[in-house]
Design an enzyme around this catalytic site. Structure first.
Site, mmCIF file in Angstrom:
data_model
loop_
_atom_site.group_PDB
_atom_site.id
_atom_site.type_symbol
_atom_site.label_atom_id
_atom_site.label_comp_id
_atom_site.label_asym_id
_atom_site.label_seq_id
_atom_site.Cartn_x
_atom_site.Cartn_y
_atom_site.Cartn_z
ATOM 1 C CD GLU A 67 8.338 6.412 -7.356
ATOM 2 O OE1 GLU A 67 7.276 6.984 -7.092
ATOM 3 O OE2 GLU A 67 8.484 5.190 -7.271
ATOM 4 C CD GLU A 82 9.952 2.945 -4.495
ATOM 5 O OE1 GLU A 82 8.775 2.798 -4.879
ATOM 6 O OE2 GLU A 82 10.383 3.978 -3.968
HETATM 7 O O1 IFM Z 1 4.804 3.856 -1.593
HETATM 8 C C1 IFM Z 1 5.274 4.316 -2.822
HETATM 9 C C2 IFM Z 1 6.668 4.855 -2.691
HETATM 10 O O2 IFM Z 1 6.746 5.852 -1.738
HETATM 11 C C3 IFM Z 1 7.128 5.424 -4.007
HETATM 12 N N1 IFM Z 1 6.956 4.474 -5.084
HETATM 13 C C4 IFM Z 1 5.688 3.807 -5.181
HETATM 14 C C5 IFM Z 1 5.294 3.203 -3.846
HETATM 15 C C6 IFM Z 1 3.929 2.491 -3.983
HETATM 16 O O3 IFM Z 1 2.962 3.395 -4.374
#
Ligand code: IFM
Length: 468
Positions: free
Chosen positions: A165, A372
């Site tokens: 990210e 994710e």
């Molecule tokens: O916890 C975070 C993660 O570190 C990165 N993506 C989003 C998740 C939820 O906010």
């Protein structure tokens, strides 16, 4: 309707070093920007820090056993840069590398595929002190660090991810300041975005030369499914602007070797982008083996009108008075309709389908992995000690149905990683938001699989998503 996923599909859970490891002063590790930020009063809810987190550094073997009992076949984790190369320069610390080697060996012993992310936001503080991601040198330091980790683990880890990210690192870290290092400098954020892209490209090149031929190189982005509130020209233009800043600023150079012309125009009052050097884009466009997509919820925007009054920030990225969107001050964010999670993020799996189809069109031969997806809910153990989280099961079911639909529509999706294995340190929200499939009692560090963990484990074992 029951649907099946193909054999060989990766069913994983995901975590990140600073969110789970703790042991911040052990084994030669030095502070990262998140140690500094979380110890700065007022930056993280409740004054929480990752000092102890969920003590995974000491509970590694038990946590891997737990994953194996649940039935997942893959695990996405990140390496803490300051644990293996404390100041971000110079030689590695063997004790740091030993921890990850032991983790990988435990995973392989349990038949769990390790998926390694090199950078999930914990920049060594010394590199930030030297200027951080807005400085070009940080990208070169990152490539050196990639070499260290590849030399140490390349014999046993096949799947490598450069960055997690980069949008959050650049725009929450340097524009809105709700993430470390907490700077609120829009131009620095744009410079950071470019140097993160360059770091990705340089590290991808390094990994290619350092890894055996079977090594796979990827990056995880968190693209936004951006929707305009109406079809008016002004709202569609607001969508275009946010799409450029949220998505195309990373995926255009990575996939196509260009920066979006409209982004350069939208931000020309801030910078001439002369920090992009002649050969950078060729480096950034390094052929990838897959693209990681992190998705939680869609974004709805409109153009500001006179009646909007003082701008309320509803982009889901915290209450900071500073915008994470350089050059997009005239865009208003709205909450998408429907249920929200404990983060206040709308539940809308259609955004995931939309993104999978978008990248299928943009990069037709590039496999996709959902690196994710998940939701925070205020889970609590019942009187009998069990933790039931039917909302999370509903959330996962809806999103996995969307993934399956995208695959039926032609998307080449190879895996899905639930965020997160364990409840953990949710950045500026501290420990108040629980994303885990496994509940953690923060007083005792006891782990209790929630009902979603059992549900997901069954799915991982069978590949069959039941009707809901
Ligand atoms: O916890 C975070 C993660 O570190 C990165 N993506 C989003 C998740 C939820 O906010």
């Amino acid at each position: 309707m029951t649907v099946s996923f193909p054999p060989g599909f990766l069913w994983g859970t995901a975590t990140a070093a600073y969110q789970i490891e703790g042991a911040v002063g052990e084994g030669g590790r030095t502070p990262s920007i998140w140690d500094t930020f979380s110890h700065t009063p007022g930056k993280v809810e409740n004054g929480d820090t990752g000092d102890v987190a969920v003590d995974h550094f000491h509970r590694r073997a038990d946590d891997v056993r737990l994953m194996s009992e649940l039935g997942v076949n893959a695990y996405r984790f990140s390496v803490s840069w300051p644990r293996v190369q404390p100041t971000g320069r110079g030689p590695a610390v063997q004790r740091g590398l030993d921890f990850y080697r032991a983790l990988v060996d435990d995973l392989l012993d349990h038949g769990i595929t390790p998926v390694l992310t090199l950078y999930h936001w914990d920049l060594p503080q010394e590199l930030e002190t030297a200027g951080g991601w807005p400085e070009r040198d940080t990208a070169h330091r990152f490539a050196d660090y990639a070499r260290i980790v590849a030399d140490a683990l390349g014999d046993r880890v096949e799947r490598w991810t450069t960055l997690n990210e980069p949008w959050c690192s650049a725009f929450l870290g340097y524009a809105s300041g709700v993430h470390a290092p907490g700077r609120t400098e829009p131009v620095a954020a744009l410079r950071a975005a470019h140097h993160l892209n360059l770091a990705h490209g340089l590290a991808a090149q390094t990994l290619r030369t350092a890894l055996p031929a079977r090594g796979q190189v990827s990056v995880s982005v968190n693209p936004s499914a951006v929707r305009a509130r109406t079809d008016s020209e002004a709202d569609l233009d607001a969508r275009r602007r946010i799409d450029a800043l949220a998505n195309r600023v990373f995926t255009d150079p990575m996939l196509h070797g260009t920066y979006p012309a409209d982004l350069l125009t939208d931000t020309e009052h801030l910078t001439d982008w002369s920090f992009v050097h002649a050969d950078d884009l060729a480096v950034i466009r390094h052929p990838l083996d897959s693209l990681g997509i992190n998705y939680y919820s869609p974004t709805v925007v409109s153009a500001a009108t006179d009646s909007d009054g003082p701008r309320e920030r509803k982009d889901g990225h915290g209450p900071a008075p500073h915008s994470p969107w350089p050059g997009a001050d005239a865009v208003v964010f709205h909450r998408a309709p429907g249920d929200v999670t404990d983060m206040g993020w709308p539940v809308d799996p259609t955004g995931l389908h939309e993104l999978l189809m978008r990248y299928t069109r943009e990069a037709p031969r590039l496999p996709l992995v959902i690196t994710e997806n998940g939701a925070a809910y205020p889970d609590k153990p019942g009187a009998d000690g069990t933790v039931h989280d039917p909302e999370r099961i509903r959330y996962l079911h809806g999103h996995l149905s969307a993934v399956h639909r995208a695959m039926a529509d032609g998307a080449d999706v190879r895996g899905y990683f639930l965020w997160s294995l364990l409840d953990n340190f949710e950045w500026a929200y501290g420990y108040g938001k629980r994303f885990g499939a496994v509940y953690v009692d923060y007083d005792t560090q006891d782990r209790v699989p929630k009902s979603s963990a059992r549900w997901y484990g069954e799915l991982a074992r069978t590949g069959v998503l039941p009707g809901c």
